[in-house]
Enzyme design. Structure first.
Site, PDB file in Angstrom:
ATOM      1  N   THR A 247      -1.133  -3.134  10.761  1.00 44.85           N
ATOM      2  CA  THR A 247      -1.660  -3.394   9.420  1.00 44.85           C
ATOM      3  C   THR A 247      -0.596  -4.054   8.670  1.00 44.85           C
ATOM      4  O   THR A 247       0.089  -3.467   7.841  1.00 44.85           O
ATOM      5  CB  THR A 247      -2.065  -2.214   8.576  1.00 44.85           C
ATOM      6  OG1 THR A 247      -3.210  -1.644   9.141  1.00 44.85           O
ATOM      7  CG2 THR A 247      -2.547  -2.641   7.199  1.00 44.85           C
TER       8      THR A 247
ATOM      9  N   ASN B 153      -0.218  10.810   6.682  1.00 46.48           N
ATOM     10  CA  ASN B 153      -1.464  10.336   7.258  1.00 46.48           C
ATOM     11  C   ASN B 153      -2.563  11.378   7.302  1.00 46.48           C
ATOM     12  O   ASN B 153      -3.687  11.088   7.698  1.00 46.48           O
ATOM     13  CB  ASN B 153      -1.203   9.750   8.642  1.00 46.48           C
ATOM     14  CG  ASN B 153      -0.485   8.427   8.522  1.00 46.48           C
ATOM     15  OD1 ASN B 153      -1.014   7.476   7.963  1.00 46.48           O
ATOM     16  ND2 ASN B 153       0.759   8.374   9.002  1.00 46.48           N
TER      17      ASN B 153
ATOM     18  N   LYS C  40       3.550  -7.010   4.028  1.00 48.18           N
ATOM     19  CA  LYS C  40       3.313  -5.611   3.689  1.00 48.18           C
ATOM     20  C   LYS C  40       2.955  -4.893   4.987  1.00 48.18           C
ATOM     21  O   LYS C  40       2.418  -5.485   5.930  1.00 48.18           O
ATOM     22  CB  LYS C  40       2.206  -5.442   2.648  1.00 48.18           C
ATOM     23  CG  LYS C  40       0.796  -5.780   3.079  1.00 48.18           C
ATOM     24  CD  LYS C  40       0.032  -4.773   3.893  1.00 48.18           C
ATOM     25  CE  LYS C  40       0.114  -3.377   3.369  1.00 48.18           C
ATOM     26  NZ  LYS C  40      -0.759  -2.479   4.259  1.00 48.18           N
TER      27      LYS C  40
ATOM     28  N   THR D 172       0.878  -1.181   0.000  1.00 45.95           N
ATOM     29  CA  THR D 172       0.000   0.000   0.000  1.00 45.95           C
ATOM     30  C   THR D 172       0.910   1.225   0.000  1.00 45.95           C
ATOM     31  O   THR D 172       1.366   1.648  -1.053  1.00 45.95           O
ATOM     32  CB  THR D 172      -0.951   0.019   1.218  1.00 45.95           C
ATOM     33  OG1 THR D 172      -0.194  -0.159   2.413  1.00 45.95           O
ATOM     34  CG2 THR D 172      -1.984  -1.067   1.102  1.00 45.95           C
TER      35      THR D 172
ATOM     36  N   SER E 121      -7.899  11.500   1.307  1.00 44.59           N
ATOM     37  CA  SER E 121      -8.497  12.648   0.617  1.00 44.59           C
ATOM     38  C   SER E 121      -7.839  12.855  -0.741  1.00 44.59           C
ATOM     39  O   SER E 121      -7.021  12.062  -1.165  1.00 44.59           O
ATOM     40  CB  SER E 121      -8.374  13.902   1.472  1.00 44.59           C
ATOM     41  OG  SER E 121      -7.038  14.113   1.845  1.00 44.59           O
TER      42      SER E 121
END
Lengths: 383, 383
Positions: B179, B378, B168, B146, B383
């Site tokens: 994550t 972050n 990852k 990601t 957005s």
């Protein structure tokens, strides 16, 4: 006004030379009676600064004649010498005022691990004592600032009696209090047990719920001194309410002045099974760095709210959680709710509501966003 | 190499169009046997993504034939439709490979609260299946990235058998995993109970002690698949050691690639009364935003280390604490130690040792500094 709004108190704030930049750094608050009842709440950090260890002893008697506060050095992690310095400071105040040292509370704030320049601090006590005044509250509030951009004071006046106070703090704000020093005064006529009860009730729902960055200080102190000079003994509930109002106002001022913050975030947890659940969830949301960054970016990232809730032990079902950001229920039943584009994030105030759908209890935690300015300010603090 | 280093596995990584920028976003790992034993460890976040809920069910049988992983969307907080999508993905893999859907684990990573584009994902499964290869490990590792700047793989080869894996993760790293999606494969011949024991022992001291930003994901998954294709059944200790090595290596790669980090911080707690105490103290230090900012500013601010220790319930006396930063004991007996000017902070690696002087247990937590880049990355993620 601040600590001198209530009758029976004088205060002063001066530059003793503790700060190298020459700014005010020493404050003195004196209770001229007729009563000298007091209560205090201190950091729950187990690594306590010398002045906290000293003042905890002072408060055991429930009597405080004076408070001496310095910025420019926390006198924390300074070993036996640091404690001797705090003791010597109290002795000096006692000598100058003609009181007992054991009735002199001491507060310090600034960098940890550095001894105070006693050759400047002790003469400063004499200078401050010479300037004590019924109008000295403002100067005292200014002298306790560290990275604060503004000084913080608050006053509530009731029928014949008053509660006033000053606070410093701008970051390192966390539960069990924060690097905050707060001195509250009242001219109400009350004993120390009543003061203690009212103070603990107030801090529990105000300063304890201000959580700027999750970091707990070694020096947090909130003191409440009562002179009895009004001759009025208010009803407990009315008094407790006034103390809570002043604490709430000062707590809000701390949040608004938090280091580097661009958003003030009100995290309101509703429909919790217990108040403890509500506080735990509120604090978990308030401390989530990823969410705090998202808010900084004006991104109503409700997924990070749910992720934070999920790390708690509170009662809830994931598929019944609801989240509103600035009035828009962006998450319903644990999934996508109203259109996130509807959320207006342009203003400094951000209001997050987390509905646990598990009961009827509620709690509100106040925090800030996480910004590059916070990083810059705290990268350079001691270098 | 990664997941295809061990015999009996094929893998693929392709761009299915889930990511709008056209980067690879779908990986497939297939166990061709002869055995299909497996174990898994999942996020302890109570808000679990649909693929986690599904894969937890899959792992109950101790059998996994294939793992399908997508980046570009976490499929978390997506309600019943999200779970149906995960199920449909497993069904599609099962259909294409001629296996049972209940033997297909699913992993997703990306933004929370957004449904996956199934019209792209399902055809992508067919494309990936057509490209399955014994050399596909690298492409699979690339497809699960990601915000990772590099893909992460690791391999340990022993006498006739191998453990390899891919990972990852770059931020939102925290205890109870992060994550992170991790798939480990081995051609050793072992049953699922043995795999489970070795995997839990390894994650407890590796991924569980990587704490980049204290935030716990809804999607963390670590899977270990055994094909038995080597025909070798290693001793448990030797196998467990190999799994731990691969997990440790991948964990270090995650820390080195953490979002916006400029320093990798090793927090080593020594002389603790219990291992739990050591972990609690290490995590408290690793999560202290003020300290993380100080390290970013190359400031050996040991006061913030003590302040963090003070918030824990571990056994220690404040006046017996010692702290070393990069080999210099800047804090001794809770106070000022060696000259902080001696601390060389120029390099990316920072080593903090906290000596609790309360026993003989130890633990190491890995974290990063807190930087303006972390905030920027972050703030803008969704957005």
């Amino acid at each position: 006004m601040s600590v001198t709004a209530a009758k029976g108190f004088t205060a002063a704030g001066i530059a003793a030379g503790i700060k190298e930049n020459g700014n005010p750094d020493l404050a003195l608050v004196v209770n001229n009676g007729p009563r000298r009842a007091a209560a205090g709440v201190f950091t729950s950090n187990r690594v306590k600064a010398a002045p906290v260890l000293w003042s905890e002893q002072v408060l055991k008697s429930g009597q405080v004649s004076a408070v001496v506060l310095n910025s420019g050095g926390a006198n924390a992690c300074t070993g036996p010498k640091g404690f001797q310095d705090t003791h010597a400071t109290a002795e000096k105040v006692a000598e100058v005022l003609g009181r007992g040292a054991i009735e002199v509370a001491v507060c310090s704030t600034g960098l940890i691990g550095v001894l105070l320049p006693m050759d400047k601090l002790l003469p400063g006590v004499e200078t401050a004592a010479a300037q004590l005044s019924e109008h000295g509250g403002e100067k005292a509030a200014i002298a306790i600032k560290t990275t604060d951009t503004v000084h913080k004071t608050s006053v509530v006046t009731k029928d014949g009696w008053t509660v006033g106070g000053m606070a410093k703090g701008a970051g390192m704000l966390a539960p069990g209090l924060a690097t905050m020093l707060v001195v509250l005064t009242t001219d109400a006529e009350l004993d120390s047990a009543t003061l203690d009860k009212a103070l603990r009730a107030a801090t529990k729902v105000t300063f304890d719920r201000v959580d700027s960055d999750g970091c707990m200080s070694t020096n947090d102190t909130v003191l409440l001194l009562a002179s009895g000079a009004s001759g009025v003994t208010p009803e407990y509930e009315e008094f407790a309410d006034a103390v809570r109002q002043v604490c709430d106002d000062l707590g809000q001022q701390l949040i608004r002045d938090a280091e580097g913050a661009s958003k003030d975030i009100k995290v309101e947890v509703i429909n919790a099974a217990t108040e403890d659940d509500a506080v735990e969830v509120g604090r978990s949301i308030a401390r989530n760095n990823l969410l705090k960054c998202a808010i900084h970016g004006e991104d109503p990232n409700w997924g990070r709210v749910l992720s934070a809730i999920g790390t708690t032990s509170a009662a809830f079902e994931p598929d019944q959680l609801n989240v509103a950001i600035n009035g828009v229920w962006v998450c319903k039943n644990g999934g996508v709710g109203e259109d996130r584009e509807k959320v207006d994030m342009r203003y400094r105030e951000v209001h997050i509501v987390a509905d646990l759908a598990a009961g009827s209890q509620t709690a509100t935690i106040w925090t800030n966003d996480l910004t590059a300015d916070y990083v810059h300010e705290n990268s350079a603090y001691s270098s």
